[in-house]
Enzyme design. Structure first.
Site, PDB file in Angstrom:
ATOM      1  N   LYS A  60       0.834  -1.198   0.000  1.00 52.40           N
ATOM      2  CA  LYS A  60       0.000   0.000   0.000  1.00 52.40           C
ATOM      3  C   LYS A  60       0.875   1.257   0.000  1.00 52.40           C
ATOM      4  O   LYS A  60       2.089   1.189   0.220  1.00 52.40           O
ATOM      5  CB  LYS A  60      -0.916   0.009   1.222  1.00 52.40           C
ATOM      6  CG  LYS A  60      -0.178   0.060   2.541  1.00 52.40           C
ATOM      7  CD  LYS A  60      -1.132   0.017   3.717  1.00 52.40           C
ATOM      8  CE  LYS A  60      -0.353   0.075   5.037  1.00 52.40           C
ATOM      9  NZ  LYS A  60      -1.237   0.125   6.201  1.00 52.40           N
ATOM     10  N   ARG A  82     -10.066   0.196  15.582  1.00 56.31           N
ATOM     11  CA  ARG A  82     -10.063   1.005  14.365  1.00 56.31           C
ATOM     12  C   ARG A  82     -11.006   0.384  13.351  1.00 56.31           C
ATOM     13  O   ARG A  82     -11.954   1.008  12.916  1.00 56.31           O
ATOM     14  CB  ARG A  82      -8.614   1.102  13.847  1.00 56.31           C
ATOM     15  CG  ARG A  82      -8.356   2.169  12.830  1.00 56.31           C
ATOM     16  CD  ARG A  82      -6.884   2.232  12.472  1.00 56.31           C
ATOM     17  NE  ARG A  82      -6.371   0.970  11.922  1.00 56.31           N
ATOM     18  CZ  ARG A  82      -5.127   0.819  11.470  1.00 56.31           C
ATOM     19  NH1 ARG A  82      -4.265   1.827  11.528  1.00 56.31           N
ATOM     20  NH2 ARG A  82      -4.730  -0.332  10.979  1.00 56.31           N
ATOM     21  N   TYR A 121      18.326  29.545   7.315  1.00 57.47           N
ATOM     22  CA  TYR A 121      17.162  30.351   7.673  1.00 57.47           C
ATOM     23  C   TYR A 121      16.967  30.405   9.190  1.00 57.47           C
ATOM     24  O   TYR A 121      17.102  29.394   9.885  1.00 57.47           O
ATOM     25  CB  TYR A 121      15.895  29.759   7.055  1.00 57.47           C
ATOM     26  CG  TYR A 121      15.766  29.957   5.561  1.00 57.47           C
ATOM     27  CD1 TYR A 121      15.747  31.226   5.006  1.00 57.47           C
ATOM     28  CD2 TYR A 121      15.643  28.860   4.711  1.00 57.47           C
ATOM     29  CE1 TYR A 121      15.613  31.415   3.640  1.00 57.47           C
ATOM     30  CE2 TYR A 121      15.507  29.025   3.342  1.00 57.47           C
ATOM     31  CZ  TYR A 121      15.490  30.307   2.804  1.00 57.47           C
ATOM     32  OH  TYR A 121      15.350  30.483   1.453  1.00 57.47           O
ATOM     33  N   MET A 131      14.078  24.052   1.213  1.00 52.16           N
ATOM     34  CA  MET A 131      13.332  23.277   0.223  1.00 52.16           C
ATOM     35  C   MET A 131      14.247  22.411  -0.635  1.00 52.16           C
ATOM     36  O   MET A 131      13.913  21.270  -0.960  1.00 52.16           O
ATOM     37  CB  MET A 131      12.523  24.213  -0.677  1.00 52.16           C
ATOM     38  CG  MET A 131      11.626  23.486  -1.661  1.00 52.16           C
ATOM     39  SD  MET A 131      10.736  24.611  -2.755  1.00 52.16           S
ATOM     40  CE  MET A 131       9.677  25.480  -1.589  1.00 52.16           C
TER      41      MET A 131
END
Length: 362
Positions: free
Chosen positions: A35, A131, A257, A305
């Protein structure tokens, strides 16, 4: 020249890990859980390698199963969450996809459907995860209704799912196993309980089917804790890149940063072309380990990023172009996930398309 950040996928490691799963549970059938795009590794590529080595595969939903069918995968595929609407049953029957039944609504859909051919069903029992799954006291009634339903291909396999099997001393897991035994003892049916930590550390949970997922990709479900069988796994994914700049930073100067890291001594800083746009977690703290030329060095400064900065002051001199490993071979993903405040499962499954997957040892 292309940007050097990439996820290298070692199929020899995958073959090793699935062989280990079979070795640990020699009397059980193996259902490979693929999955979430095979936990970020590429579902089709991984399924093709796994198909001749496992008895079945499992996914979360019909869309994931159909992707595998359309790519030519013919092995049995189980929908772990079952179907989400009645119309999906006909598609599952047509494509020979197995379905889980875990509640009264899904059972009613199965009984009311008009199918051209019957389905192989699995019945999920809730032993403590709370669940999905029917209550243990209702398991026999559900089992009898599924078995007698014309849309079911005989007896369902009965399964459960562990909440805390990654804790090798878990009393919850012992209670879940006892409840599962109670609920299924009189059914005379095939059973399945073991996920990856169950397969690795709880032999009493192996039963007739085991469902390895995370361990197939060579990562320990026990995080950074030592577990003997998990230590034998080999990572399939190695996230790697290269140094693109090296500079000297004076004592007291900040890097990155927000000035979150400041040099406490004259320091040597390497910039690596990898960032949160490539799947490396922005939440990784200063000091998170990085391998530069096979040597450990600490992250220094906030993840950007497209880039990170690493303190290589104490390493053999580092140069532009030197190889970097962010996790994988030589650096377990759990060691990156922990200081990032998450788990390896999330880091792998959130790998974005921007980071190319490169298959090796096919």
């Amino acid at each position: 020249m292309s940007r050097p950040s990439q996820a290298r996928l070692d199929l020899a490691a995958l073959r090793h890990n699935v062989a280990l799963a079979s070795e640990l549970a020699p009397n059980a059938r193996v259902m490979a859980v693929v999955k979430a795009n095979a936990y970020g590794h590429g579902a089709v590529t991984m399924a093709r390698e796994l198909e001749p080595r496992v008895d079945a595969m499992a996914v979360a939903c019909l869309e994931e199963a159909l992707e595998l069918r359309e790519s030519g995968i013919r092995a049995p595929i189980l929908l772990l969450e079952g179907v989400f609407e009645p119309a999906e049953l006909a598609v599952a029957a047509r494509e020979q996809i197995w379905v889980t039944v875990d509640n009264a609504t899904q059972l009613a859909w199965l009984e009311q459907a008009r199918l051209d051919k019957p389905l192989q069903c699995w019945l999920k029992v809730d032993t403590g995860m709370h669940r999905l799954g029917t209550e243990p006291g209702q398991a026999q009634r559900y089992f009898e209704r599924i078995t007698s339903c014309p849309n079911s291909l005989g007896k369902p396999v009965v399964s459960t799912h562990f909440a805390s099997a990654d804790d090798t001393g878990s009393e919850t897991t012992r209670r879940q196993l006892a409840l599962f035994e109670q609920a299924t003892a009189a059914l005379g049916v095939l059973r399945s309980a073991a996920n990856s930590p169950g397969l690795l550390a709880w032999p009493a949970s192996h039963y007739d089917w085991v469902r390895p997922g995370y361990m197939l990709w060579g990562n320990s479900p026990f995080g950074t804790a030592l577990q003997a069988n998990a230590a034998r796994l080999r990572p399939v994914m190695t996230l790697c890149s290269a140094v693109i700049s090296v500079r000297d930073v004076a004592s007291g100067e900040a890097v990155g940063y927000g000035e979150s890291w400041r040099a406490e001594r004259p320091s040597r800083i390497a910039t690596v072309t990898i960032g949160y746009g490539d799947g490396y977690p922005r939440t990784a703290r200063n000091g998170t380990p990085v391998l530069v030329n096979g040597q450990r060095a600490p992250l220094a400064g906030r993840v950007s990023m497209d880039m990170i900065t690493v303190d290589v002051t104490d390493l053999v001199p580092v140069q532009v172009g030197d190889p970097v490993v962010l996790w994988g071979e030589g650096l377990p993903v759990a060691e990156v996930a922990e200081p990032a405040g998450t788990i390896g499962y999330e880091l792998l499954t959130r790998m974005p398309p921007r980071c190319p997957r490169i298959v090796v040892n096919a």
